[in-house]
Design a protein around this motif. Structure first.
Motif, PDB file in Angstrom:
ATOM      1  N   ALA A 126       9.311  -2.771  16.559  1.00 20.76           N
ATOM      2  CA  ALA A 126      10.332  -3.806  16.633  1.00 20.76           C
ATOM      3  C   ALA A 126      11.467  -3.576  15.641  1.00 20.76           C
ATOM      4  O   ALA A 126      12.444  -4.329  15.628  1.00 20.76           O
ATOM      5  CB  ALA A 126       9.688  -5.176  16.376  1.00 20.76           C
ATOM      6  N   ARG A 127      11.349  -2.548  14.818  1.00 25.01           N
ATOM      7  CA  ARG A 127      12.338  -2.279  13.772  1.00 25.01           C
ATOM      8  C   ARG A 127      12.979  -0.914  14.001  1.00 25.01           C
ATOM      9  O   ARG A 127      12.273   0.059  14.211  1.00 25.01           O
ATOM     10  CB  ARG A 127      11.667  -2.291  12.414  1.00 25.01           C
ATOM     11  CG  ARG A 127      11.009  -3.622  12.124  1.00 25.01           C
ATOM     12  CD  ARG A 127       9.873  -3.447  11.140  1.00 25.01           C
ATOM     13  NE  ARG A 127       9.090  -4.653  11.028  1.00 25.01           N
ATOM     14  CZ  ARG A 127       9.358  -5.649  10.199  1.00 25.01           C
ATOM     15  NH1 ARG A 127      10.395  -5.578   9.417  1.00 25.01           N
ATOM     16  NH2 ARG A 127       8.591  -6.703  10.168  1.00 25.01           N
ATOM     17  N   PRO A 128      14.304  -0.831  13.913  1.00 29.07           N
ATOM     18  CA  PRO A 128      14.949   0.481  14.060  1.00 29.07           C
ATOM     19  C   PRO A 128      14.505   1.426  12.944  1.00 29.07           C
ATOM     20  O   PRO A 128      14.530   1.069  11.762  1.00 29.07           O
ATOM     21  CB  PRO A 128      16.446   0.160  13.937  1.00 29.07           C
ATOM     22  CG  PRO A 128      16.563  -1.306  14.181  1.00 29.07           C
ATOM     23  CD  PRO A 128      15.268  -1.915  13.744  1.00 29.07           C
ATOM     24  N   ALA A 129      14.093   2.613  13.316  1.00 27.71           N
ATOM     25  CA  ALA A 129      13.588   3.592  12.344  1.00 27.71           C
ATOM     26  C   ALA A 129      14.617   3.906  11.274  1.00 27.71           C
ATOM     27  O   ALA A 129      14.264   4.088  10.107  1.00 27.71           O
ATOM     28  CB  ALA A 129      13.154   4.866  13.057  1.00 27.71           C
TER      29      ALA A 129
ATOM     30  N   THR B  29      11.990   1.609   5.671  1.00 29.40           N
ATOM     31  CA  THR B  29      11.320   2.413   4.666  1.00 29.40           C
ATOM     32  C   THR B  29       9.924   1.839   4.482  1.00 29.40           C
ATOM     33  O   THR B  29       9.767   0.627   4.299  1.00 29.40           O
ATOM     34  CB  THR B  29      12.069   2.402   3.322  1.00 29.40           C
ATOM     35  OG1 THR B  29      13.358   2.968   3.514  1.00 29.40           O
ATOM     36  CG2 THR B  29      11.319   3.188   2.261  1.00 29.40           C
ATOM     37  N   GLY B  30       8.924   2.691   4.539  1.00 23.72           N
ATOM     38  CA  GLY B  30       7.551   2.286   4.287  1.00 23.72           C
ATOM     39  C   GLY B  30       7.122   2.777   2.919  1.00 23.72           C
ATOM     40  O   GLY B  30       7.490   3.876   2.508  1.00 23.72           O
ATOM     41  N   VAL B  31       6.344   1.950   2.208  1.00 25.86           N
ATOM     42  CA  VAL B  31       5.877   2.291   0.871  1.00 25.86           C
ATOM     43  C   VAL B  31       4.362   2.218   0.866  1.00 25.86           C
ATOM     44  O   VAL B  31       3.774   1.215   1.268  1.00 25.86           O
ATOM     45  CB  VAL B  31       6.454   1.329  -0.189  1.00 25.86           C
ATOM     46  CG1 VAL B  31       6.044   1.752  -1.582  1.00 25.86           C
ATOM     47  CG2 VAL B  31       7.961   1.247  -0.084  1.00 25.86           C
TER      48      VAL B  31
ATOM     49  N   ALA C  78       9.184  -3.685  -2.393  1.00 30.02           N
ATOM     50  CA  ALA C  78       9.033  -4.202  -1.029  1.00 30.02           C
ATOM     51  C   ALA C  78       9.796  -5.488  -0.755  1.00 30.02           C
ATOM     52  O   ALA C  78       9.985  -6.324  -1.635  1.00 30.02           O
ATOM     53  CB  ALA C  78       7.556  -4.426  -0.745  1.00 30.02           C
ATOM     54  N   ASP C  79      10.151  -5.620   0.516  1.00 31.37           N
ATOM     55  CA  ASP C  79      10.691  -6.871   1.038  1.00 31.37           C
ATOM     56  C   ASP C  79       9.614  -7.663   1.762  1.00 31.37           C
ATOM     57  O   ASP C  79       9.746  -8.869   1.966  1.00 31.37           O
ATOM     58  CB  ASP C  79      11.827  -6.589   2.024  1.00 31.37           C
ATOM     59  CG  ASP C  79      12.985  -5.856   1.371  1.00 31.37           C
ATOM     60  OD1 ASP C  79      13.439  -6.304   0.295  1.00 31.37           O
ATOM     61  OD2 ASP C  79      13.429  -4.823   1.918  1.00 31.37           O
ATOM     62  N   GLU C  80       8.561  -6.965   2.185  1.00 27.81           N
ATOM     63  CA  GLU C  80       7.430  -7.605   2.860  1.00 27.81           C
ATOM     64  C   GLU C  80       6.215  -6.700   2.737  1.00 27.81           C
ATOM     65  O   GLU C  80       6.327  -5.537   2.359  1.00 27.81           O
ATOM     66  CB  GLU C  80       7.752  -7.923   4.315  1.00 27.81           C
ATOM     67  CG  GLU C  80       8.176  -6.732   5.149  1.00 27.81           C
ATOM     68  CD  GLU C  80       8.720  -7.133   6.509  1.00 27.81           C
ATOM     69  OE1 GLU C  80       7.901  -7.425   7.402  1.00 27.81           O
ATOM     70  OE2 GLU C  80       9.954  -7.158   6.674  1.00 27.81           O
ATOM     71  N   LEU C  81       5.058  -7.273   3.056  1.00 24.60           N
ATOM     72  CA  LEU C  81       3.795  -6.553   2.916  1.00 24.60           C
ATOM     73  C   LEU C  81       2.997  -6.639   4.203  1.00 24.60           C
ATOM     74  O   LEU C  81       2.885  -7.711   4.800  1.00 24.60           O
ATOM     75  CB  LEU C  81       2.970  -7.158   1.770  1.00 24.60           C
ATOM     76  CG  LEU C  81       1.585  -6.553   1.529  1.00 24.60           C
ATOM     77  CD1 LEU C  81       1.703  -5.153   0.926  1.00 24.60           C
ATOM     78  CD2 LEU C  81       0.765  -7.456   0.620  1.00 24.60           C
ATOM     79  N   ILE C  82       2.440  -5.504   4.605  1.00 21.33           N
ATOM     80  CA  ILE C  82       1.439  -5.473   5.678  1.00 21.33           C
ATOM     81  C   ILE C  82       0.091  -5.292   5.008  1.00 21.33           C
ATOM     82  O   ILE C  82      -0.091  -4.383   4.198  1.00 21.33           O
ATOM     83  CB  ILE C  82       1.699  -4.322   6.669  1.00 21.33           C
ATOM     84  CG1 ILE C  82       2.990  -4.563   7.438  1.00 21.33           C
ATOM     85  CG2 ILE C  82       0.507  -4.155   7.618  1.00 21.33           C
ATOM     86  CD1 ILE C  82       3.381  -3.432   8.371  1.00 21.33           C
TER      87      ILE C  82
ATOM     88  N   MET D 202      18.326  -3.021   4.544  1.00 22.58           N
ATOM     89  CA  MET D 202      17.347  -2.063   5.026  1.00 22.58           C
ATOM     90  C   MET D 202      15.966  -2.526   4.548  1.00 22.58           C
ATOM     91  O   MET D 202      15.683  -2.500   3.356  1.00 22.58           O
ATOM     92  CB  MET D 202      17.692  -0.682   4.462  1.00 22.58           C
ATOM     93  CG  MET D 202      16.775   0.394   4.948  1.00 22.58           C
ATOM     94  SD  MET D 202      17.321   2.067   4.517  1.00 22.58           S
ATOM     95  CE  MET D 202      18.978   2.102   5.152  1.00 22.58           C
ATOM     96  N   PRO D 203      15.109  -2.971   5.460  1.00 21.93           N
ATOM     97  CA  PRO D 203      13.810  -3.513   5.038  1.00 21.93           C
ATOM     98  C   PRO D 203      12.869  -2.439   4.478  1.00 21.93           C
ATOM     99  O   PRO D 203      12.789  -1.327   4.986  1.00 21.93           O
ATOM    100  CB  PRO D 203      13.239  -4.118   6.320  1.00 21.93           C
ATOM    101  CG  PRO D 203      13.939  -3.432   7.436  1.00 21.93           C
ATOM    102  CD  PRO D 203      15.287  -3.027   6.911  1.00 21.93           C
TER     103      PRO D 203
END
Length: 162
Positions: free
Chosen positions: A30-33, A37-39, A117-121, A1-2
């Motif tokens: 592009a990602r299934p809700a 998870t957003g942080v 996090a797994d990635e950062l925006i 789960m990203p």
């Protein structure tokens, strides 16, 4: 789960805020809700836009607050209302123990965001930033940690502060 964290400028022009929100919506679509998870620290600007986009997708939001005195006492009434709305909608709220909202408190919050996090925006103009705890600092830390970084700065974007 990203798990996707956000960092970005506080001082986006209204047109930039609209363009960033559209870019966030497209990126998150592009990602299934159910798998997202957003942080966010729920700061004005990029953090708030991201949190709203995450919630609009029906995904989970985790708020990481730099200290119990957050948001900054100088926040406007509108900023404070947005913060309270998003905090109430968050699935989880982590309040760090910093007694003062100084650069160290923001660095600690960024470290917690990156730990989760797994990635950062990054809603970032690519500038050198304002030092520890700022957007440029966060991007550098994420890259040093090997996290994927997605920089969003739509064409024509601008900041109100310069």
């Amino acid at each position: 789960m990203p798990v996707i964290a956000v960092t970005g400028h506080l001082d986006l022009t209204p047109a930039t805020a609209r363009a960033v929100r559209a870019a966030l919506d497209a990126l998150l679509a592009a990602r299934p809700a159910a798998e997202l998870t957003g942080v966010s620290c729920l700061a004005p600007g990029a953090d708030t836009l991201f949190a709203d986009a995450v919630l609009a997708r029906g995904a989970r939001l985790v708020a990481v607050l730099p200290g119990p005195a957050y948001p900054d006492p100088q926040a406007t009434a509108a900023e404070r209302a947005a913060f309270e709305r998003l905090r109430a909608a968050a699935h989880r709220v982590l309040v760090l123990p910093a007694p003062l909202l100084d650069p160290a408190a923001y660095v600690a919050a960024n470290e917690e965001l990156l730990r989760l996090a797994d990635e950062l925006i990054a809603v970032w103009d690519g500038g050198p930033g304002n030092g520890p705890g700022g957007t440029a600092d966060m991007v550098a830390a994420a890259r040093a940690a090997g996290l994927p970084v997605h920089v969003l700065w739509p064409p024509g974007s601008a900041r109100t502060g310069g």
